[in-house]
Design a protein around this motif. Structure first.
Motif, PDB file in Angstrom:
ATOM      1  N   GLU A 188       0.858  -1.186   0.000  1.00 46.85           N
ATOM      2  CA  GLU A 188       0.000   0.000   0.000  1.00 46.85           C
ATOM      3  C   GLU A 188       0.889   1.229   0.000  1.00 46.85           C
ATOM      4  OE1 GLU A 188      -3.270   0.191  -0.126  1.00 46.85           O
ATOM      5  OE2 GLU A 188      -3.641  -1.974  -0.088  1.00 46.85           O
ATOM      6  N   HIS A 233      -2.858   3.809  -2.590  1.00 50.97           N
ATOM      7  CA  HIS A 233      -2.970   2.956  -3.776  1.00 50.97           C
ATOM      8  C   HIS A 233      -2.387   1.575  -3.472  1.00 50.97           C
ATOM      9  CE1 HIS A 233      -4.180   6.225  -6.447  1.00 50.97           C
ATOM     10  NE2 HIS A 233      -3.198   6.960  -5.922  1.00 50.97           N
ATOM     11  N   GLN A 234      -3.030   0.567  -4.054  1.00 50.82           N
ATOM     12  CA  GLN A 234      -2.468  -0.780  -3.958  1.00 50.82           C
ATOM     13  C   GLN A 234      -1.531  -0.989  -5.147  1.00 50.82           C
ATOM     14  OE1 GLN A 234      -4.679  -4.632  -4.697  1.00 50.82           O
ATOM     15  NE2 GLN A 234      -4.419  -4.777  -2.468  1.00 50.82           N
ATOM     16  N   ASP A 286      -3.457  -0.065  -8.379  1.00 56.06           N
ATOM     17  CA  ASP A 286      -4.825  -0.481  -8.090  1.00 56.06           C
ATOM     18  C   ASP A 286      -5.157  -1.689  -8.965  1.00 56.06           C
ATOM     19  OD1 ASP A 286      -5.177   1.432  -6.069  1.00 56.06           O
ATOM     20  OD2 ASP A 286      -5.610   2.984  -7.561  1.00 56.06           O
ATOM     21  N   GLU A 287      -6.183  -1.602  -9.803  1.00 54.49           N
ATOM     22  CA  GLU A 287      -6.596  -2.762 -10.588  1.00 54.49           C
ATOM     23  C   GLU A 287      -6.262  -2.619 -12.067  1.00 54.49           C
ATOM     24  OE1 GLU A 287      -7.602  -5.459  -9.069  1.00 54.49           O
ATOM     25  OE2 GLU A 287      -7.409  -4.342  -7.193  1.00 54.49           O
TER      26      GLU A 287
END
Length: 697
Positions: free
Chosen positions: A460, A464-465, A505-506
């Motif tokens: 993290e 944001h991941q 994120d993704e």
């Protein structure tokens, strides 16, 4: 020629303890003198007394710089005990020096001392006589031992006891020097890998137990974490990891492995944790198999004789013939003087002395020559073969391109990747961090509580991941690569590049392309080697395309890729079969067999332990900078050895002329011989006084 002037210098120099981290196999050791009969009890008491002398290692023995370099490669050096053979040689030198002092003092006017020394001289001469008998009767040849037997026996028979005593000191000095030259090679091959794994973690039910590596058995489950080397051969039963195998296989890129994949001893876990079911441990591992091949490989250095010994043997018959003629014409004393003109003893001393001087000169230039005969053999080398990964290239790659996706910039992609890799130490992480530092990026802080490691990592950062890792990791995380990124990955793989993907994120944020880093000095060094008229080859365990590209970049015409360890050795043998004299430069475990096969073997400091132990020469600056200097020193050694021979032969006509024309006898021959000895010694020591300059000096 027996060189009396060398007595004091040789005695001081050679009584120093020659500490060596390892010994060659028995076939490589200098031929020991035949064993003498049991010593009288008083002799045993004297030997025990001499054993108590602490013969400390000094610069006069092997050089302080070389001592330091040997210690850096082997922490156990200072703790190692003197070998029995070393102790025996040291005792003999101390004993011979003491006996010479006793005998010479008796000759100067103390006949009682002479009376005491005579039986000791006879006892000291018994092994000499046995050596001459063995050479003449058993080996059926006439060599330097026969000459020495006749000279020693003649000196005793004619009453020249001081001459026999001096001859004993000089002969012991020669043996000590030869022992130093032969015994600097490091032969602990089986120890090389075993000491890296003193203890391992084994899964026992729900707990992990730390056990000695020798207690690991087939079927055990070994746990290995990031930063650790795998201690066994086996199959991964749990976990995923990025594994650096370049020391074993030569592959430049880390290999991603998971459940069901094979794991090999001595390879390094870069990231992740795995559990390995043991299939081979200890002596059965792949690394141990390589060691076994090494142990049974024909030992080139054991077959290489010192040039001085060859010269000595070739001059024996002419010396004996001349002595026989002199005996009939001028009598026994003159015949004994003729025997003293034999150049063999002097050359067998001056040859090793020159070698040791040049080994010390090399050490001052950050070159550790473990086996002096390799420096001699380097003069005949016409082909230099390089390993690729770790030798011509550095372990750490460098970032060559960043491909951002969507609206992200290069610096954003790099910044996220560098922040995620901030606490990693593997080569890819260091390369990414170096590029971020070069661009002076301020890295955001990550939330360590969300830190995961596998084929990549999930962290993290600023809300944001971030995922950083391989294509396989991204697929596992449910993130698909675009067609462009897939094609980019294929192109990079073909060129031998590594790719690290970054997801934000993704969505995919971008890809970082890393290329193996060619050593900055490599191209210049290759050019200088080719200017000497030498052929250059690359042998690599890496894939075809990166090997071809490297050969093109460095201007090398000959290369061979995807080469297994035993195939590298066969390629060396093929070149040797074509009549080439081969020098191999390598750093990996997979290079060890080729290093053993080559005429001259060179490795780099920081290489695998097995490569460092096998190689005859180590470049201590961890690069190739000093390779041309090494060849220059080999050339200078050859010139010095030729000068030694000339300086030894030159006094012989003077001695013979004095013997036949001026009625020279023992004392006159001693004076002329001592003068010649000083000249010879000065020439042999000249490189230490005025070191040869480099081509650029």
């Amino acid at each position: 020629m027996i060189i009396p002037a060398l007595l004091i210098v040789a005695g001081v120099r050679l009584c120093q303890k020659s500490r060596s981290p390892g010994q060659l196999p028995a076939s490589s050791q200098p031929t020991a003198e035949p064993s003498s009969p049991p010593a009288p009890s008083w002799i045993e008491q004297v030997e025990r007394l001499l054993d108590n002398f602490n013969l400390q290692e000094t610069a006069l023995a092997i050089g302080t710089k070389r001592q330091q370099q040997l210690r850096e490669l082997d922490a156990t050096l200072d703790k190692a005990a003197l070998s029995p053979e070393e102790r025996k040689i040291n005792r003999r030198i101390m004993f011979a020096i003491g006996l010479a002092g006793l005998t010479i003092t008796g000759t100067l006017g103390f006949p009682l001392l002479t009376l005491i020394s005579v039986p000791i001289l006879i006892y000291q001469a018994i092994p000499v006589a046995r050596g001459g008998y063995d050479e003449l009767v058993v080996q059926r040849k006439v060599g330097s031992q026969v000459i020495r037997t006749l000279f020693t026996g003649g000196g005793l028979a004619l009453g020249y006891f001081w001459l026999s005593a001096l001859d004993g000191v000089i002969f012991c000095s020669i043996e000590k020097l030869r022992f130093n030259v032969y015994n600097t090679s490091r032969g602990h091959l089986v120890r090389a890998i075993g000491e890296q794994f003193r203890a391992v973690w084994v899964q026992k039910g729900e707990v992990e137990l730390e056990v000695p590596v020798e207690e690991v058995r087939v079927g055990d489950i070994v746990v290995v974490r990031a930063g650790e080397a795998i201690p066994v051969d086996g199959t991964i039963t749990e976990g995923i990891a990025s594994i650096d195998q370049h020391m074993l296989t030569g592959e430049a890129q880390p290999v991603e492995k998971s459940v069901g994949d094979a794991a090999f001893a001595a390879t390094l876990i870069l990231s992740g944790t795995i559990r390995v079911k043991v299939e081979k441990a200890g002596a059965d591992t792949l690394v141990a198999t390589i060691e076994d091949i090494l142990q049974h490989t024909s030992d080139y250095t054991s077959a290489l004789e010192l040039k001085g010994k060859v010269i000595s043997d070739k001059t024996v018959l002419p010396t004996l013939a001349l002595s026989a003629v002199t005996l009939t014409v001028l009598g026994p004393t003159a015949a004994l003087c003729t025997l003293s003109c034999h150049v063999g003893q002097g050359m067998r001393l001056l040859g090793p002395l020159s070698l040791l001087n040049f080994m010390n000169l090399a050490a001052k230039d950050d070159i550790l020559v473990k086996d002096g005969r390799a420096l001699e053999a380097l003069q005949d080398v016409d082909t230099v073969v390089f390993d690729k990964t770790g030798t011509l290239t550095r372990e750490q790659p460098h970032v060559v391109a960043i491909r951002p996706c969507a609206s992200y910039t290069e610096n954003e992609v790099l910044g996220y990747a560098a922040a995620a890799e901030a606490k990693q130490t593997h080569p890819l992480a260091r390369a990414i961090l170096q590029e971020a530092e070069n661009r002076q990026l301020d890295l955001p802080l990550l939330d360590e509580s969300a830190y995961e490691v596998g084929y990549g990592m999930r962290v993290e950062i600023a809300g944001h991941q971030i995922r950083v890792g391989s294509a396989r990791f991204m697929e596992r995380e449910g993130l698909l690569l675009s067609a462009d990124l897939v094609q980019h990955q294929v192109d990079c793989y073909q060129r031998g590049y590594s790719v690290v993907y970054v997801a934000i994120d993704e969505a995919m944020g971008g890809a970082i392309e890393l290329r193996p880093t060619i050593r900055p000095e490599a191209k210049r060094i290759i050019q200088r080697i080719r200017q000497r008229g030498l052929e250059v080859y690359i042998l690599s365990g890496d894939h075809e395309e990166p090997t071809r590209q490297l050969a093109h970049d460095l201007g090398i015409e000959h290369y061979l890729a995807e080469t297994l360890p035993e195939h590298k050795a066969k390629e060396i043998e093929r070149l040797q079969g074509e009549g080439k004299s081969v020098c191999f430069v390598g750093d990996g475990i997979n290079d060890a067999i080729a290093l053993k096969k080559a005429h001259v073997s060179i490795s780099l400091r920081g290489a695998s332990t097995l490569a460092s132990d096998t190689a005859q020469i180590i470049l201590m600056d961890e690069g190739l900078q000093q390779l041309p200097r090494l060849f220059e020193l080999a050339d200078a050694l050859e010139r010095n050895m030729k000068g030694n021979l000339i300086s030894l032969i030159a006094p012989t006509p003077i001695l013979l002329a004095g013997l036949y024309l001026l009625n020279f006898r023992i004392y006159e021959m001693f004076v002329v011989g001592a003068t010649g000895g000083i000249v010879c010694l000065t020439h042999a020591m000249w490189p230490a006084i005025y070191p040869p300059t480099t081509a650029s000096d």
